[in-house]
Write an enzyme that holds these catalytic residues in place. Structure first.
Site, PDB file in Angstrom:
ATOM      1  N   ALA A 265       2.938  -8.144  -2.437  1.00 25.41           N
ATOM      2  CA  ALA A 265       2.139  -7.735  -3.446  1.00 25.41           C
ATOM      3  C   ALA A 265       3.632  -8.404  -3.842  1.00 25.41           C
ATOM      4  CB  ALA A 265       1.876  -7.084  -3.838  1.00 25.41           C
TER       5      ALA A 265
ATOM      6  N   GLU B  67       5.754  -0.472   2.173  1.00 29.99           N
ATOM      7  CA  GLU B  67       5.377  -0.473   0.879  1.00 29.99           C
ATOM      8  C   GLU B  67       5.456   1.482   1.017  1.00 29.99           C
ATOM      9  OE1 GLU B  67       3.249  -1.951   2.601  1.00 29.99           O
ATOM     10  OE2 GLU B  67       2.622  -2.785   1.544  1.00 29.99           O
TER      11      GLU B  67
ATOM     12  N   GLU C 262      -1.042  -8.000   4.900  1.00 25.74           N
ATOM     13  CA  GLU C 262      -2.313  -7.538   4.909  1.00 25.74           C
ATOM     14  C   GLU C 262      -2.753  -9.474   5.115  1.00 25.74           C
ATOM     15  OE1 GLU C 262      -0.370  -4.772   2.186  1.00 25.74           O
ATOM     16  OE2 GLU C 262      -2.436  -3.902   2.407  1.00 25.74           O
TER      17      GLU C 262
ATOM     18  N   GLY D 165       1.600  -6.755   1.723  1.00 25.24           N
ATOM     19  CA  GLY D 165       0.408  -7.501   1.452  1.00 25.24           C
ATOM     20  C   GLY D 165       0.653  -8.943   2.460  1.00 25.24           C
TER      21      GLY D 165
HETATM   22  N1  CAA Z   1       7.876  -9.236  -5.062  1.00 26.23           N
HETATM   23  C1  CAA Z   1       8.696 -10.002  -5.441  1.00 26.23           C
HETATM   24  N2  CAA Z   1       9.974 -10.833  -5.887  1.00 26.23           N
HETATM   25  C2  CAA Z   1      10.238 -10.269  -5.001  1.00 26.23           C
HETATM   26  C3  CAA Z   1       9.313 -10.028  -3.261  1.00 26.23           C
HETATM   27  C4  CAA Z   1       8.062  -9.664  -4.265  1.00 26.23           C
HETATM   28  N3  CAA Z   1       7.657  -8.790  -2.837  1.00 26.23           N
HETATM   29  N4  CAA Z   1      10.663  -9.782  -2.381  1.00 26.23           N
HETATM   30  C5  CAA Z   1      11.304 -10.597  -2.489  1.00 26.23           C
HETATM   31  N5  CAA Z   1      11.379 -10.959  -3.540  1.00 26.23           N
HETATM   32  C6  CAA Z   1      12.240 -11.904  -4.418  1.00 26.23           C
HETATM   33  C7  CAA Z   1      13.493 -10.798  -4.423  1.00 26.23           C
HETATM   34  O1  CAA Z   1      14.129 -10.156  -6.062  1.00 26.23           O
HETATM   35  C8  CAA Z   1      14.263 -12.007  -5.412  1.00 26.23           C
HETATM   36  O2  CAA Z   1      14.894 -12.216  -6.294  1.00 26.23           O
HETATM   37  P1  CAA Z   1      15.967 -12.834  -7.055  1.00 26.23           P
HETATM   38  O3  CAA Z   1      16.582 -13.836  -6.329  1.00 26.23           O
HETATM   39  O4  CAA Z   1      15.081 -13.149  -8.261  1.00 26.23           O
HETATM   40  O5  CAA Z   1      16.263 -11.687  -6.838  1.00 26.23           O
HETATM   41  C9  CAA Z   1      14.276 -13.416  -3.669  1.00 26.23           C
HETATM   42  O6  CAA Z   1      12.116 -12.854  -3.533  1.00 26.23           O
HETATM   43  C10 CAA Z   1      14.910 -13.400  -2.568  1.00 26.23           C
HETATM   44  O7  CAA Z   1      14.152 -11.946  -1.791  1.00 26.23           O
HETATM   45  P2  CAA Z   1      16.039 -11.215  -1.623  1.00 26.23           P
HETATM   46  O8  CAA Z   1      17.653 -11.675  -2.255  1.00 26.23           O
HETATM   47  O9  CAA Z   1      15.522  -9.523  -0.874  1.00 26.23           O
HETATM   48  O10 CAA Z   1      16.283 -11.875  -0.094  1.00 26.23           O
HETATM   49  P3  CAA Z   1      16.504 -11.090   1.790  1.00 26.23           P
HETATM   50  O11 CAA Z   1      16.822 -11.812   2.660  1.00 26.23           O
HETATM   51  O12 CAA Z   1      17.995  -9.821   1.181  1.00 26.23           O
HETATM   52  O13 CAA Z   1      15.488  -9.909   1.621  1.00 26.23           O
HETATM   53  C11 CAA Z   1      13.127  -9.446   2.675  1.00 26.23           C
HETATM   54  C12 CAA Z   1      14.568 -10.524   1.740  1.00 26.23           C
HETATM   55  C13 CAA Z   1      14.180  -7.995   2.977  1.00 26.23           C
HETATM   56  C14 CAA Z   1      11.867  -9.409   2.692  1.00 26.23           C
HETATM   57  C15 CAA Z   1      13.120  -8.076   1.241  1.00 26.23           C
HETATM   58  O14 CAA Z   1      12.956  -9.353  -0.303  1.00 26.23           O
HETATM   59  C16 CAA Z   1      12.049  -6.969   0.495  1.00 26.23           C
HETATM   60  O15 CAA Z   1      12.388  -5.808   0.713  1.00 26.23           O
HETATM   61  N6  CAA Z   1      11.021  -7.715  -0.459  1.00 26.23           N
HETATM   62  C17 CAA Z   1       9.957  -6.698  -0.371  1.00 26.23           C
HETATM   63  C18 CAA Z   1       9.045  -6.305   0.622  1.00 26.23           C
HETATM   64  C19 CAA Z   1       8.089  -5.826   0.203  1.00 26.23           C
HETATM   65  O16 CAA Z   1       8.297  -4.144  -0.148  1.00 26.23           O
HETATM   66  N7  CAA Z   1       6.935  -5.731   0.644  1.00 26.23           N
HETATM   67  C20 CAA Z   1       5.777  -4.929   0.258  1.00 26.23           C
HETATM   68  C21 CAA Z   1       5.625  -5.446  -1.239  1.00 26.23           C
HETATM   69  S1  CAA Z   1       4.084  -4.174  -2.449  1.00 26.23           S
HETATM   70  C22 CAA Z   1       2.740  -4.835  -1.531  1.00 26.23           C
HETATM   71  O17 CAA Z   1       2.390  -5.523  -0.642  1.00 26.23           O
HETATM   72  C23 CAA Z   1       1.757  -3.905  -1.864  1.00 26.23           C
HETATM   73  C24 CAA Z   1       0.134  -4.311  -1.253  1.00 26.23           C
HETATM   74  O18 CAA Z   1      -0.195  -3.639   0.450  1.00 26.23           O
HETATM   75  C25 CAA Z   1      -0.606  -5.659  -1.462  1.00 26.23           C
END
Ligand code: CAA
Length: 258
Positions: free
Chosen positions: A67, A132, A112, A109
């Site tokens: 998400a 999460e 999921e 998500g």
């Molecule tokens: N939401 C919004 N933006 C996101 C994102 C997310 N879930 N995942 C990555 N991005 C964005 C980053 O903020 C970054 O944007 P900027 O360049 O503007 O800073 C861009 O995408 C690239 O990401 P990273 O620089 O972080 O890339 P990385 O290679 O260093 O890391 C990653 C990759 C490990 C996937 C890391 O991005 C990460 O941990 N992302 C979040 C994953 C996460 O926590 N997902 C769960 C979300 S909650 C959910 O999904 C609830 C549900 O059950 C419905």
């Protein structure tokens, strides 16, 4: 085809292809993207010339990294409830078989979403996880339930409580991924599989999907009843007459979807 902002929609013969298209944000699932995805799936579902759908992510890095955390950060519970959760229900109701083609991250998500679909083809660099917990929340689009039904209690607990990323190879060993292919070949492999599904009698494919899904939502007795009713129902289709006749006449069946 309709105009979408965050997804690309195309078709290859009888296969519909939907690409989550926010590669710079690792295809993070904002409300509008999830709503557009639900619209596109419904639209393919209404099209009797589509026999299978493939959903993939744009770019090499991700299927979807979950998400959209930036969109979610300041939301209230009511805003979350009124947001994209209705779209997830619509995605779940897709009757046409759907294959997830996963390259890179399928997190939160994103994991999921892949589990909402019927088969998962992953490239060797794919990573699955429910991170999460690191945000102070838990999976909200079925992660705890669908993972537990496939991986069992103990592996699911570890994934959900630690947020660990799990490789495609390991997920395949546990039955969550159908096949692992070399990096960059997940879409090609998913399309090959999708064309095989799309060759089948469409009504039978939909009722096969409905019957298998019943195994996750009912008792054995109820599931057997659903399967039996669907089996009998298919004897009303022209495709069943054609399929059985083609076998006897030693030729390839020509299915019409009725
Ligand atoms: N939401 C919004 N933006 C996101 C994102 C997310 N879930 N995942 C990555 N991005 C964005 C980053 O903020 C970054 O944007 P900027 O360049 O503007 O800073 C861009 O995408 C690239 O990401 P990273 O620089 O972080 O890339 P990385 O290679 O260093 O890391 C990653 C990759 C490990 C996937 C890391 O991005 C990460 O941990 N992302 C979040 C994953 C996460 O926590 N997902 C769960 C979300 S909650 C959910 O999904 C609830 C549900 O059950 C419905």
């Amino acid at each position: 085809m309709a105009d979408y902002q965050y997804i690309l929609v195309e078709r290859e013969e009888r296969v519909g292809i939907i690409t989550l298209n926010r590669p710079k944000e690792l295809n993070a699932l904002n409300n509008q993207l999830v709503s557009e995805l639900a619209d596109a799936l419904e639209s393919f579902d209404r099209d009797s010339t589509i026999g299978c759908i493939v959903v993939t992510g744009a770019g090499e890095k991700a299927f979807a990294a979950g998400a959209d955390i930036k969109e979610m950060a300041d939301k209230s519970p009511i805003e979350m409830m009124e947001g994209n959760f209705r779209s997830w229900e619509r995605i779940k109701r897709t009757r046409t078989p759907v294959i997830a083609a996963v390259g890179g991250y399928a997190l939160g998500g994103g994991c999921e979403l892949a589990m909402h679909f019927d088969m998962i083809v992953a490239s060797e660099n794919a990573r699955f996880g429910q991170p999460e917990i690191a945000l102070g929340i838990i999976p909200g689009a079925g992660g705890t339930q669908r993972l537990a039904r496939v991986l069992g209690k103990y592996r699911t607990m570890e994934m959900v409580l630690t947020g660990a990323h799990i490789s495609a190879q390991e997920m395949a060993q546990h039955g969550l991924v159908n096949r692992v292919v070399p990096k960059g070949e997940h879409l090609k492999a998913a399309l090959e599989l999708a064309h095989k599904v799309a060759e089948q009698a469409p009504v039978a494919a939909r009722l096969a999907k409905e019957s298998v899904l019943a195994a996750f939502e009912t008792s054995l007795e109820e599931g057997l009843e659903i399967e039996r009713k669907n089996f009998f129902l298919l004897f009303s289709t022209e495709d069943m007459r054609e399929g059985t006749r083609a076998f006897v006449e030693k030729r390839k069946a020509q299915f019409q979807g009725r």
